[in-house]
Design an enzyme around this catalytic site. Sequence first.
Site, mmCIF file in Angstrom:
data_model
loop_
_atom_site.group_PDB
_atom_site.id
_atom_site.type_symbol
_atom_site.label_atom_id
_atom_site.label_comp_id
_atom_site.label_asym_id
_atom_site.label_seq_id
_atom_site.Cartn_x
_atom_site.Cartn_y
_atom_site.Cartn_z
ATOM 1 N N SER A 148 0.601 -1.076 0.017
ATOM 2 C CA SER A 148 0.091 -0.015 -0.148
ATOM 3 C C SER A 148 0.860 1.163 0.006
ATOM 4 O O SER A 148 0.302 2.287 -0.393
ATOM 5 C CB SER A 148 -0.943 0.085 1.267
ATOM 6 N N LYS B 123 0.633 3.328 -2.962
ATOM 7 C CA LYS B 123 -0.530 4.199 -3.167
ATOM 8 C C LYS B 123 0.065 5.668 -3.234
ATOM 9 O O LYS B 123 -0.725 6.714 -3.773
ATOM 10 C CB LYS B 123 -1.567 4.020 -2.219
ATOM 11 N N TYR C 38 -2.631 -2.457 -10.721
ATOM 12 C CA TYR C 38 -2.874 -2.157 -9.607
ATOM 13 C C TYR C 38 -2.090 -3.323 -8.530
ATOM 14 O O TYR C 38 -1.158 -3.123 -7.707
ATOM 15 C CB TYR C 38 -4.201 -1.951 -8.877
ATOM 16 N N TYR D 20 -4.657 3.466 7.360
ATOM 17 C CA TYR D 20 -5.692 2.844 7.268
ATOM 18 C C TYR D 20 -6.778 3.049 8.371
ATOM 19 O O TYR D 20 -6.810 4.251 8.891
ATOM 20 C CB TYR D 20 -5.705 1.255 7.354
ATOM 21 N N VAL E 56 1.246 -3.536 3.780
ATOM 22 C CA VAL E 56 1.224 -4.909 4.452
ATOM 23 C C VAL E 56 2.438 -5.662 4.234
ATOM 24 O O VAL E 56 2.677 -6.906 4.674
ATOM 25 C CB VAL E 56 -0.151 -5.566 4.081
HETATM 26 N N1 GLN Z 1 -1.954 -5.394 -2.307
HETATM 27 C C1 GLN Z 1 -2.551 -5.200 -1.106
HETATM 28 C C2 GLN Z 1 -4.155 -5.549 -1.295
HETATM 29 O O1 GLN Z 1 -4.554 -4.670 -2.104
HETATM 30 C C3 GLN Z 1 -2.067 -4.106 -0.358
HETATM 31 C C4 GLN Z 1 -2.900 -3.782 0.952
HETATM 32 C C5 GLN Z 1 -2.064 -2.978 1.836
HETATM 33 O O2 GLN Z 1 -1.033 -2.672 1.770
HETATM 34 N N2 GLN Z 1 -3.022 -2.586 2.860
HETATM 35 O O3 GLN Z 1 -4.849 -6.082 -0.376
#
Ligand code: GLN
Length: 307
Positions: A63, A66, A190, A242, A260
């Site tokens: 993430s 992003k 993505y 988050y 994550v």
């Molecule tokens: N690739 C992970 C997902 O789309 C990324 C999520 C994350 O790092 N929170 O679930």
Amino acid sequence: MNNKTLQQLVDKNFNNYKKGKVADYIPALAKVNPKQLGITIYDLKNNDRIQAGDVDVRFAIESMSKVPVLLLAIKDRGIKKVFETINTEPTGFAFNSIMNMEINHRKHPMNPFVNAGAIATTSLINGKDAKEKFERILAFMREICDDPDITLNKEIYQSEAKTGDINRSLAYYMKGNQMIEEVPETLEAYFKQCSVDVTATGMAKLAAVLANKGVAPWSNQRIVSEESATIVKSIMTTAGLYDESGEFSVHVGVPAKSGVGGGLMAAVPNSYGIGVFSPALDNCGNSVAGIQLLKDIVQELDLDIFK
Ligand code: GLN
């Protein structure tokens, strides 16, 4: 602070990995060794960095991608178009929750750092197909992290694509509500953007660009506009961790983004870019040892932006 003091803080926080566990909903991430902790701090004042622990270990950006993808979408489409498509509200829901769209009567994903908003952001990246979109994302990540060795980790990508049904459902929900157009192309880009391998040092450099108002401190070249660096730091403050963003803001108090894969980066305005890596996560999907170490650094260097 010097490398030695930083090493002491790494040693102090190392065992915090025992309080978390590595992400297991993506099988390739479940194999990562939890016993790792590394940090790089890029100091804008001296244009130098201090580091300790596992700073050169490659791990999946997840993430944290992003952030550069949002910056690239703004470059491609402009601030107005991006934020007409995606809102900038924190949500309090888990990163992959469908509630991140449902609660909003305007039918826009709530912010670019929850999965729905990130998928919509990726859909705005210029490129004739998924391949070209991802190549542009990869080139931009290499530039802003000052790391030409960032590459796609194919094993992680296959694992993401195989187990990505929640992301697929978010994407089709958005398509059904005219929020995005191309689902398979957008999802391929993505999943790939989440699956590139980075280091704590590369993430510290990306954060340093944001902290330095969009200019790379190592070359004095502008990479993104000052306005987009300001906006992105602001969204990192309200939604970077988050559904733990509020707590993080209260207890740590710097603009940050997690992933994550165990990465955590913090952009401290006008002073530091920080990259941390430790793969064991708490219930919200944030690095346990990473947060604790960052908290110690913020205290030690007096960096809480709300103080
Ligand atoms: N690739 C992970 C997902 O789309 C990324 C999520 C994350 O790092 N929170 O679930």
